[in-house]
Design a protein around this motif. Structure first.
Motif, PDB file in Angstrom:
ATOM      1  N   SER A  67       0.842  -1.198   0.000  1.00 49.70           N
ATOM      2  CA  SER A  67       0.000   0.000   0.000  1.00 49.70           C
ATOM      3  C   SER A  67       0.873   1.242   0.000  1.00 49.70           C
ATOM      4  O   SER A  67       1.774   1.381   0.816  1.00 49.70           O
ATOM      5  CB  SER A  67      -0.923   0.013   1.223  1.00 49.70           C
ATOM      6  OG  SER A  67      -0.180   0.097   2.416  1.00 49.70           O
ATOM      7  N   LYS A 110      -5.251   3.170   0.770  1.00 48.22           N
ATOM      8  CA  LYS A 110      -6.067   1.963   0.919  1.00 48.22           C
ATOM      9  C   LYS A 110      -6.332   1.732   2.391  1.00 48.22           C
ATOM     10  O   LYS A 110      -5.438   1.912   3.223  1.00 48.22           O
ATOM     11  CB  LYS A 110      -5.325   0.761   0.311  1.00 48.22           C
ATOM     12  CG  LYS A 110      -6.101  -0.552   0.382  1.00 48.22           C
ATOM     13  CD  LYS A 110      -5.266  -1.714  -0.130  1.00 48.22           C
ATOM     14  CE  LYS A 110      -4.201  -2.104   0.893  1.00 48.22           C
ATOM     15  NZ  LYS A 110      -3.527  -3.372   0.568  1.00 48.22           N
ATOM     16  N   ILE A 131     -10.846   2.010  -1.305  1.00 51.74           N
ATOM     17  CA  ILE A 131      -9.858   3.061  -1.542  1.00 51.74           C
ATOM     18  C   ILE A 131     -10.387   4.335  -0.904  1.00 51.74           C
ATOM     19  O   ILE A 131     -11.538   4.727  -1.130  1.00 51.74           O
ATOM     20  CB  ILE A 131      -9.619   3.277  -3.046  1.00 51.74           C
ATOM     21  CG1 ILE A 131      -9.270   1.957  -3.738  1.00 51.74           C
ATOM     22  CG2 ILE A 131      -8.520   4.297  -3.271  1.00 51.74           C
ATOM     23  CD1 ILE A 131      -8.012   1.305  -3.237  1.00 51.74           C
ATOM     24  N   LEU A 178      -2.022  -1.576  -3.947  1.00 45.17           N
ATOM     25  CA  LEU A 178      -2.277  -0.220  -4.437  1.00 45.17           C
ATOM     26  C   LEU A 178      -0.946   0.514  -4.478  1.00 45.17           C
ATOM     27  O   LEU A 178      -0.320   0.743  -3.446  1.00 45.17           O
ATOM     28  CB  LEU A 178      -3.265   0.508  -3.531  1.00 45.17           C
ATOM     29  CG  LEU A 178      -3.534   1.972  -3.890  1.00 45.17           C
ATOM     30  CD1 LEU A 178      -4.212   2.077  -5.249  1.00 45.17           C
ATOM     31  CD2 LEU A 178      -4.361   2.656  -2.822  1.00 45.17           C
ATOM     32  N   LEU A 235      -3.793  -0.748  -9.480  1.00 48.26           N
ATOM     33  CA  LEU A 235      -4.625  -1.533  -8.581  1.00 48.26           C
ATOM     34  C   LEU A 235      -4.524  -3.012  -8.961  1.00 48.26           C
ATOM     35  O   LEU A 235      -4.827  -3.380 -10.100  1.00 48.26           O
ATOM     36  CB  LEU A 235      -6.097  -1.102  -8.648  1.00 48.26           C
ATOM     37  CG  LEU A 235      -6.454   0.305  -8.196  1.00 48.26           C
ATOM     38  CD1 LEU A 235      -6.372   1.289  -9.347  1.00 48.26           C
ATOM     39  CD2 LEU A 235      -7.852   0.334  -7.616  1.00 48.26           C
TER      40      LEU A 235
END
Length: 202
Positions: free
Chosen positions: A96, A113, A120, A143, A160
């Motif tokens: 992330s 995230k 999101i 992410l 993503l």
């Protein structure tokens, strides 16, 4: 003689009537067979209904996630067009990242995230205080953001990676991983937005 013949015929008719088979009721075995057959039919019907409901729920969730992604990508493009600068903030783990759009000297927009990985988050901050927030219900495993120079412009990308999708109950079948990439130019309104979809098999 005729009377004797008539009498004999009448006695034969009455005896033949008495010898007709008596109708029987339903036996216990037949009842058990009918009950067993009905239980099998009900079991098949309930199983089929449950399978159809599961398929419908999965399809509805997939459609909703697609709509949320469209909303997210549109909002991402608008924020990138309004931003003066984009900065990537490393997250707590390798799965992330956070992206910070600097709109004004005291106003910024941060994409991240949530910890559960099922949405999101977009938060608008002013003087390091959250004044507005949006949540896009999209389940992602990864992410990440990228910033690169393109024609003296900053090109920001949002990557993503979704959770592997099980397309079959058989564990030997390879799972497919879907990756979506959204790109937009910083500080340029109505810039073209490119989307890339990559499917990997694990």
């Amino acid at each position: 003689m005729n009377k004797l013949k008539q009498a004999n015929s009448q006695t034969q008719n009455t005896s033949s009537k008495n010898t007709n088979p008596i109708p029987k009721g339903v036996s216990l075995i037949e009842m058990l067979l009918v009950i067993s057959l009905m239980s099998v039919i009900f079991t098949v019907a309930i199983t089929t209904l449950g399978l159809l409901m599961r398929v419908e729920m999965k399809g509805t969730a997939r459609i909703q996630e697609t709509l949320n992604f469209q909303r997210l990508s549109r909002q991402f493009r608008e924020d990138a067009g309004l931003a003066r600068k984009a900065v990537i903030i490393a997250g707590d783990d390798n799965k992330s990242d956070q992206l910070k759009f600097e709109i004004e000297p005291d106003t910024s927009i941060i994409y991240s995230k949530n910890k559960a990985g099922n949405s999101i988050l977009r938060s608008k901050q002013q003087l390091e205080k959250v004044i507005a927030s949006d949540e896009f219900r999209i389940s992602v495993e990864l992410l990440q953001f990228q910033i690169e120079k393109k024609n003296n412009r900053e090109l920001v990308s949002m990557l993503l990676q979704f959770f592997p999708e099980e397309i079959h109950d058989n564990q030997t079948v390879k799972k497919t991983t879907k990756i979506l990439k959204v790109e937009s130019l910083v500080s340029q309104k109505h810039s073209l937005q490119n989307r890339m979809e990559i499917n990997n098999s694990n």
